[in-house]
Design an enzyme around this catalytic site. Structure first.
Site, PDB file in Angstrom:
ATOM      1  N   ASN A  46     -67.546  32.998 -12.424  1.00  0.00           N
ATOM      2  CA  ASN A  46     -66.598  34.094 -12.608  1.00  0.00           C
ATOM      3  C   ASN A  46     -66.024  34.050 -14.025  1.00  0.00           C
ATOM      4  O   ASN A  46     -65.828  32.978 -14.612  1.00  0.00           O
ATOM      5  CB  ASN A  46     -65.503  34.109 -11.539  1.00  0.00           C
ATOM      6  CG  ASN A  46     -64.772  32.805 -11.356  1.00  0.00           C
ATOM      7  OD1 ASN A  46     -65.315  31.744 -11.622  1.00  0.00           O
ATOM      8  ND2 ASN A  46     -63.545  32.872 -10.899  1.00  0.00           N
ATOM      9  N   ILE A  47     -65.809  35.240 -14.563  1.00  0.00           N
ATOM     10  CA  ILE A  47     -65.312  35.390 -15.934  1.00  0.00           C
ATOM     11  C   ILE A  47     -64.110  36.326 -15.879  1.00  0.00           C
ATOM     12  O   ILE A  47     -64.269  37.540 -15.713  1.00  0.00           O
ATOM     13  CB  ILE A  47     -66.413  35.972 -16.855  1.00  0.00           C
ATOM     14  CG1 ILE A  47     -67.683  35.118 -16.793  1.00  0.00           C
ATOM     15  CG2 ILE A  47     -65.900  36.071 -18.297  1.00  0.00           C
ATOM     16  CD1 ILE A  47     -68.896  35.740 -17.498  1.00  0.00           C
ATOM     17  N   GLU A  48     -62.919  35.739 -15.944  1.00  0.00           N
ATOM     18  CA  GLU A  48     -61.702  36.546 -15.811  1.00  0.00           C
ATOM     19  C   GLU A  48     -61.309  37.153 -17.158  1.00  0.00           C
ATOM     20  O   GLU A  48     -61.853  36.807 -18.214  1.00  0.00           O
ATOM     21  CB  GLU A  48     -60.580  35.690 -15.226  1.00  0.00           C
ATOM     22  CG  GLU A  48     -60.942  35.216 -13.819  1.00  0.00           C
ATOM     23  CD  GLU A  48     -59.822  34.496 -13.099  1.00  0.00           C
ATOM     24  OE1 GLU A  48     -58.825  34.096 -13.744  1.00  0.00           O
ATOM     25  OE2 GLU A  48     -59.956  34.327 -11.865  1.00  0.00           O
ATOM     26  N   CYS A  57     -67.124  38.700 -11.101  1.00  0.00           N
ATOM     27  CA  CYS A  57     -67.350  37.641 -10.118  1.00  0.00           C
ATOM     28  C   CYS A  57     -68.613  36.851 -10.493  1.00  0.00           C
ATOM     29  O   CYS A  57     -69.499  37.366 -11.182  1.00  0.00           O
ATOM     30  CB  CYS A  57     -67.554  38.228  -8.729  1.00  0.00           C
ATOM     31  SG  CYS A  57     -66.083  38.939  -7.986  1.00  0.00           S
ATOM     32  N   GLU A  59     -71.131  36.030  -8.628  1.00  0.00           N
ATOM     33  CA  GLU A  59     -72.357  36.620  -8.088  1.00  0.00           C
ATOM     34  C   GLU A  59     -72.873  37.736  -8.990  1.00  0.00           C
ATOM     35  O   GLU A  59     -74.080  37.886  -9.211  1.00  0.00           O
ATOM     36  CB  GLU A  59     -72.108  37.206  -6.691  1.00  0.00           C
ATOM     37  CG  GLU A  59     -71.627  36.212  -5.654  1.00  0.00           C
ATOM     38  CD  GLU A  59     -70.112  36.120  -5.583  1.00  0.00           C
ATOM     39  OE1 GLU A  59     -69.455  36.081  -6.646  1.00  0.00           O
ATOM     40  OE2 GLU A  59     -69.590  36.087  -4.466  1.00  0.00           O
ATOM     41  N   CYS A  90     -67.237  38.954  -2.267  1.00  0.00           N
ATOM     42  CA  CYS A  90     -66.371  40.118  -2.066  1.00  0.00           C
ATOM     43  C   CYS A  90     -67.229  41.357  -1.787  1.00  0.00           C
ATOM     44  O   CYS A  90     -68.460  41.342  -1.927  1.00  0.00           O
ATOM     45  CB  CYS A  90     -65.481  40.335  -3.289  1.00  0.00           C
ATOM     46  SG  CYS A  90     -66.354  41.057  -4.696  1.00  0.00           S
ATOM     47  N   CYS A  93     -69.479  42.642  -4.666  1.00  0.00           N
ATOM     48  CA  CYS A  93     -70.658  41.794  -4.894  1.00  0.00           C
ATOM     49  C   CYS A  93     -71.696  41.999  -3.795  1.00  0.00           C
ATOM     50  O   CYS A  93     -72.906  42.014  -4.059  1.00  0.00           O
ATOM     51  CB  CYS A  93     -70.248  40.324  -4.984  1.00  0.00           C
ATOM     52  SG  CYS A  93     -69.406  39.956  -6.531  1.00  0.00           S
TER      53      CYS A  93
HETATM   54  N1  THU Z   1     -64.513  35.819  -7.239  1.00  0.00           N
HETATM   55  C1  THU Z   1     -65.848  35.581  -7.369  1.00  0.00           C
HETATM   56  O1  THU Z   1     -66.303  35.024  -8.367  1.00  0.00           O
HETATM   57  N2  THU Z   1     -66.665  35.984  -6.366  1.00  0.00           N
HETATM   58  C2  THU Z   1     -66.264  36.652  -5.242  1.00  0.00           C
HETATM   59  O2  THU Z   1     -67.077  37.093  -4.453  1.00  0.00           O
HETATM   60  C3  THU Z   1     -64.832  36.825  -4.994  1.00  0.00           C
HETATM   61  C4  THU Z   1     -63.917  36.468  -6.102  1.00  0.00           C
HETATM   62  C5  THU Z   1     -63.628  35.417  -8.335  1.00  0.00           C
HETATM   63  C6  THU Z   1     -62.984  36.568  -9.062  1.00  0.00           C
HETATM   64  C7  THU Z   1     -61.730  35.927  -9.612  1.00  0.00           C
HETATM   65  O3  THU Z   1     -62.031  35.348 -10.873  1.00  0.00           O
HETATM   66  C8  THU Z   1     -61.406  34.825  -8.633  1.00  0.00           C
HETATM   67  O4  THU Z   1     -62.561  34.644  -7.836  1.00  0.00           O
HETATM   68  C9  THU Z   1     -60.233  35.128  -7.724  1.00  0.00           C
HETATM   69  O5  THU Z   1     -60.390  36.352  -7.102  1.00  0.00           O
END
Ligand code: THU
Length: 131
Positions: A46-48, A57, A59, A90, A93
């Site tokens: 994940n890359i915020e 996300c 995925e 989620c 994804c």
């Molecule tokens: N996140 C994912 O990487 N994959 C998912 O399917 C659900 C959420 C990440 C997004 C965010 O950086 C962190 O989890 C919290 O939501």
């Protein structure tokens, strides 16, 4: 029922990919490893972003890497988060993965184990676009 033990290598790669997560806002590190039908593996994390809606996300990072390398048929994806709950993908994804396979295996894993599901079970009656 799919057997998560068949995906040990993919789970290990997803776990390693979580080390690269950029998650300074949530502190929720996720790693993914995606196996294509042609046998290639693409990892993602994940890359915020400070503008939260721009967050990617794990995925979808892996899916974008695969598709941008010409791989549009997915066999399996492992998703790892080191926490008490299994890191189920989620909704967005699930939709993105379903574009590139309905039969893909989705393996969720954490420090205490792993579970495997067919994508079509996690996203029944999914939206598809036909011209
Ligand atoms: N996140 C994912 O990487 N994959 C998912 O399917 C659900 C959420 C990440 C997004 C965010 O950086 C962190 O989890 C919290 O939501």
């Amino acid at each position: 029922m799919l057997d998560p033990d068949e995906y040990e290598e993919l789970i290990e790669m997803a776990k390693a990919a979580a080390d690269n997560a950029y998650a300074p806002y949530s502190d929720y590190a996720v790693g993914a490893a995606l196996l294509t039908d042609s046998g290639k593996i693409f990892t993602g994390c994940n890359i915020e972003n400070a503008s939260f809606g721009a967050t990617l996300c794990a995925e979808r990072t892996a899916a974008a890497k695969a598709v941008s390398e010409g791989e549009t048929s997915f066999a399996a994806i492992a998703v790892y988060h080191n926490g008490p709950e299994m890191p189920f993908p989620c909704g967005i994804c699930r939709q993105v993965l379903s574009e590139f396979s309905r039969h893909a295996a989705v393996i969720v894993a954490n420090e205490s184990g792993a579970e495997a599901f067919e994508l079509s079970k996690l996203l029944p009656s999914s939206f598809g676009f036909k011209k």
